[in-house]
Write an enzyme that holds these catalytic residues in place. Sequence first.
Site, PDB file in Angstrom:
ATOM      1  N   ARG A  94       0.826  -1.218   0.000  1.00  0.00           N
ATOM      2  CA  ARG A  94       0.000   0.000   0.000  1.00  0.00           C
ATOM      3  C   ARG A  94       0.857   1.264   0.000  1.00  0.00           C
ATOM      4  O   ARG A  94       0.502   2.268  -0.597  1.00  0.00           O
ATOM      5  CB  ARG A  94      -0.965   0.016   1.197  1.00  0.00           C
ATOM      6  CG  ARG A  94      -2.030  -1.048   1.120  1.00  0.00           C
ATOM      7  CD  ARG A  94      -2.906  -0.892  -0.145  1.00  0.00           C
ATOM      8  NE  ARG A  94      -3.829  -1.992  -0.250  1.00  0.00           N
ATOM      9  CZ  ARG A  94      -3.816  -2.903  -1.220  1.00  0.00           C
ATOM     10  NH1 ARG A  94      -2.916  -2.854  -2.170  1.00  0.00           N
ATOM     11  NH2 ARG A  94      -4.694  -3.868  -1.237  1.00  0.00           N
ATOM     12  N   GLU A  97       1.934   1.563  -3.478  1.00  0.00           N
ATOM     13  CA  GLU A  97       0.795   2.053  -4.239  1.00  0.00           C
ATOM     14  C   GLU A  97       0.586   3.563  -4.017  1.00  0.00           C
ATOM     15  O   GLU A  97       0.330   4.311  -4.960  1.00  0.00           O
ATOM     16  CB  GLU A  97      -0.457   1.289  -3.811  1.00  0.00           C
ATOM     17  CG  GLU A  97      -1.723   1.708  -4.522  1.00  0.00           C
ATOM     18  CD  GLU A  97      -2.927   0.946  -4.006  1.00  0.00           C
ATOM     19  OE1 GLU A  97      -3.723   0.508  -4.843  1.00  0.00           O
ATOM     20  OE2 GLU A  97      -3.068   0.800  -2.767  1.00  0.00           O
ATOM     21  N   SER A 120      15.029  15.029   3.029  1.00  0.00           N
ATOM     22  CA  SER A 120      16.046  14.126   3.569  1.00  0.00           C
ATOM     23  C   SER A 120      15.417  12.920   4.253  1.00  0.00           C
ATOM     24  O   SER A 120      14.417  13.043   4.950  1.00  0.00           O
ATOM     25  CB  SER A 120      16.919  14.881   4.575  1.00  0.00           C
ATOM     26  OG  SER A 120      17.835  13.990   5.185  1.00  0.00           O
TER      27      SER A 120
END
Length: 153
Positions: A94, A97, A120
């Site tokens: 996920r 995704e 960073s």
Amino acid sequence: MSDKKSITREMATEIILHAKKEKGLTFDEIAEIVGRHPVWTASAIMGQATMDEDEAEKLAQLLELDSGVAKALQEIPYRGSLDETIPVDPLIYRFYEMIQVYGTSMKSIIHEKFGDGIMSAIDFKMDIERKEDPNGDRVVITLDGKFLPTKKW
């Protein structure tokens, strides 16, 4: 486990997670003893951050582990624990995704607000919270990284 046998970071992670489970401890509880944030502590246990001697000894003492594990936690890791293939674990997928769907939007908004550069992952903090919601509890993840402008030379 004998101190004479060298323990790798990967072995240390396996040993620590087993001891954590056996003792019924949470990352929050371990982090409190180590003196660090729970997400950072979990990252160090998973082999993605380096503990100093004091932090490693506190963890080893809490979990009743030998000094070989503490020594392994002090080694500078090879960061990046995922293979280059798309992750199959549903929770990790996920995140993949989310970056596939929202990554270019995040990049555009960061550049609009800050200019050309990056966030960073070294000068960085993360927090993971549970937020109660009548429609189903929510996962709230805060990523807090220093902006590093791209330099010209």
